[in-house]
Scaffold this motif. Structure first.
Motif, PDB file in Angstrom:
ATOM      1  N   ALA A   1       0.826  -1.205   0.000  1.00 23.78           N
ATOM      2  CA  ALA A   1       0.000   0.000   0.000  1.00 23.78           C
ATOM      3  C   ALA A   1       0.864   1.260   0.000  1.00 23.78           C
ATOM      4  CB  ALA A   1      -0.942   0.003   1.205  1.00 23.78           C
ATOM      5  N   VAL A   2       1.890   1.269   0.849  1.00 23.08           N
ATOM      6  CA  VAL A   2       2.796   2.424   0.899  1.00 23.08           C
ATOM      7  C   VAL A   2       3.531   2.577  -0.427  1.00 23.08           C
ATOM      8  CG1 VAL A   2       4.908   3.298   1.996  1.00 23.08           C
ATOM      9  CG2 VAL A   2       3.030   2.441   3.401  1.00 23.08           C
ATOM     10  N   SER A   3       3.948   1.482  -1.019  1.00 18.63           N
ATOM     11  CA  SER A   3       4.635   1.521  -2.308  1.00 18.63           C
ATOM     12  C   SER A   3       3.751   2.125  -3.388  1.00 18.63           C
ATOM     13  CB  SER A   3       5.066   0.105  -2.702  1.00 18.63           C
ATOM     14  OG  SER A   3       5.624   0.098  -3.993  1.00 18.63           O
ATOM     15  N   PHE A   4       2.483   1.720  -3.417  1.00 19.46           N
ATOM     16  CA  PHE A   4       1.556   2.238  -4.424  1.00 19.46           C
ATOM     17  C   PHE A   4       1.348   3.737  -4.253  1.00 19.46           C
ATOM     18  CE2 PHE A   4      -2.683   3.310  -5.947  1.00 19.46           C
ATOM     19  CZ  PHE A   4      -2.581   2.887  -7.265  1.00 19.46           C
ATOM     20  N   GLU A   5       1.116   4.176  -3.010  1.00 15.95           N
ATOM     21  CA  GLU A   5       0.897   5.601  -2.761  1.00 15.95           C
ATOM     22  C   GLU A   5       2.152   6.407  -3.083  1.00 15.95           C
ATOM     23  OE1 GLU A   5      -2.088   6.625  -2.393  1.00 15.95           O
ATOM     24  OE2 GLU A   5      -2.962   4.684  -1.935  1.00 15.95           O
ATOM     25  N   THR A   6       3.331   5.844  -2.802  1.00 13.99           N
ATOM     26  CA  THR A   6       4.590   6.506  -3.124  1.00 13.99           C
ATOM     27  C   THR A   6       4.735   6.651  -4.636  1.00 13.99           C
ATOM     28  OG1 THR A   6       5.587   5.607  -1.120  1.00 13.99           O
ATOM     29  CG2 THR A   6       7.100   6.409  -2.818  1.00 13.99           C
TER      30      THR A   6
ATOM     31  N   VAL B   1       2.789   9.647  -5.803  1.00 14.92           N
ATOM     32  CA  VAL B   1       3.511  10.882  -5.502  1.00 14.92           C
ATOM     33  C   VAL B   1       4.675  11.064  -6.485  1.00 14.92           C
ATOM     34  CG1 VAL B   1       4.920  12.080  -3.770  1.00 14.92           C
ATOM     35  CG2 VAL B   1       2.837  10.860  -3.076  1.00 14.92           C
ATOM     36  N   ALA B   2       5.409   9.993  -6.775  1.00 15.67           N
ATOM     37  CA  ALA B   2       6.550  10.078  -7.694  1.00 15.67           C
ATOM     38  C   ALA B   2       6.116  10.472  -9.102  1.00 15.67           C
ATOM     39  CB  ALA B   2       7.293   8.743  -7.720  1.00 15.67           C
ATOM     40  N   ILE B   3       5.012   9.932  -9.564  1.00 20.44           N
ATOM     41  CA  ILE B   3       4.508  10.281 -10.902  1.00 20.44           C
ATOM     42  C   ILE B   3       4.133  11.756 -10.945  1.00 20.44           C
ATOM     43  CG2 ILE B   3       2.598   9.928 -12.519  1.00 20.44           C
ATOM     44  CD1 ILE B   3       2.666   6.936 -11.657  1.00 20.44           C
ATOM     45  N   ALA B   4       3.447  12.223  -9.927  1.00 27.25           N
ATOM     46  CA  ALA B   4       3.057  13.637  -9.875  1.00 27.25           C
ATOM     47  C   ALA B   4       4.286  14.537  -9.805  1.00 27.25           C
ATOM     48  CB  ALA B   4       2.142  13.891  -8.676  1.00 27.25           C
ATOM     49  N   ALA B   5       5.292  14.132  -9.020  1.00 25.28           N
ATOM     50  CA  ALA B   5       6.523  14.927  -8.915  1.00 25.28           C
ATOM     51  C   ALA B   5       7.242  14.992 -10.257  1.00 25.28           C
ATOM     52  CB  ALA B   5       7.431  14.337  -7.839  1.00 25.28           C
ATOM     53  N   ALA B   6       7.296  13.876 -10.972  1.00 26.16           N
ATOM     54  CA  ALA B   6       7.943  13.856 -12.289  1.00 26.16           C
ATOM     55  C   ALA B   6       7.197  14.752 -13.270  1.00 26.16           C
ATOM     56  CB  ALA B   6       8.005  12.420 -12.815  1.00 26.16           C
ATOM     57  N   ASP B   7       5.865  14.714 -13.233  1.00 27.01           N
ATOM     58  CA  ASP B   7       5.072  15.582 -14.109  1.00 27.01           C
ATOM     59  C   ASP B   7       5.318  17.057 -13.794  1.00 27.01           C
ATOM     60  OD1 ASP B   7       4.054  13.416 -15.455  1.00 27.01           O
ATOM     61  OD2 ASP B   7       2.043  13.534 -14.529  1.00 27.01           O
TER      62      ASP B   7
ATOM     63  N   ALA C   1      -0.937  11.501  -0.279  1.00 25.60           N
ATOM     64  CA  ALA C   1      -0.170  12.164   0.784  1.00 25.60           C
ATOM     65  C   ALA C   1      -0.798  11.906   2.148  1.00 25.60           C
ATOM     66  CB  ALA C   1      -0.094  13.666   0.503  1.00 25.60           C
ATOM     67  N   ARG C   2      -2.121  11.999   2.220  1.00 24.66           N
ATOM     68  CA  ARG C   2      -2.806  11.755   3.499  1.00 24.66           C
ATOM     69  C   ARG C   2      -2.585  10.318   3.961  1.00 24.66           C
ATOM     70  NH1 ARG C   2      -7.773  12.888   2.073  1.00 24.66           N
ATOM     71  NH2 ARG C   2      -8.447  10.737   1.887  1.00 24.66           N
ATOM     72  N   ARG C   3      -2.667   9.364   3.027  1.00 21.82           N
ATOM     73  CA  ARG C   3      -2.470   7.954   3.385  1.00 21.82           C
ATOM     74  C   ARG C   3      -1.050   7.689   3.850  1.00 21.82           C
ATOM     75  NH1 ARG C   3      -5.910   5.028  -1.491  1.00 21.82           N
ATOM     76  NH2 ARG C   3      -7.961   5.489  -0.612  1.00 21.82           N
TER      77      ARG C   3
END
Length: 138
Positions: free
Chosen positions: A94-99, A102-108, A127-129
């Motif tokens: 679950a943490v890996s998926f949420e991370t 975040v990584a995809i959004a940061a790259a964009d 982020a909340r999760r």
């Protein structure tokens, strides 16, 4: 908790059948009974406000929480059951998926792309999760 505990906090309670009642909803200015309450044979209490109040609003309005709608589980020896944590592998997935979100959004963002409102909403959920997961292990 039995239905009686909830019903004691309500006004204009009328029995409509075996384990069923109607009452005024405490979560809004109810002039007529709009809250249906039912106690199942398992001890679970169901409630529905026909005016649209959520069950959390209903129980909160009488000073209870959602756990009050469920019977307390007791083992055969009279003790409460042990609450087991989630398996570590499930938490890591679950943490890996949420991370990854975040990584995809940061790259964009790093590439100068504009984040769509729906993607920004999902990023906030991620982020909340992640914060909730981190706080659980402090």
């Amino acid at each position: 908790m039995s239905a009686d505990t909830l019903l004691d906090h309500l006004e204009n309670v009328k029995r409509t059948g075996d384990g069923r009642w109607l009452a005024r909803c405490p979560a809004h200015a109810d002039r007529r009974a709009s809250l249906a309450v039912r106690e199942l044979s398992s001890g679970v209490i169901l409630a529905h406000c026909f005016a649209g109040c959520s069950i959390a609003e209903v129980v909160g309005a009488v000073g209870l929480d959602m756990s009050a709608l469920f019977p307390e589980k007791i083992n055969a020896d009279g003790t409460k059951p042990e609450r087991r944590p989630f398996p570590a592998a499930d938490v890591l997935r679950a943490v890996s998926f949420e991370t990854m979100i975040v990584a995809i959004a940061a790259a964009d963002m790093a590439a100068g792309k504009t984040i769509k409102p729906v993607d920004l909403k999902r990023l906030r959920i991620a982020a909340r999760r992640l914060l909730t997961a981190a706080e659980a292990f402090q």
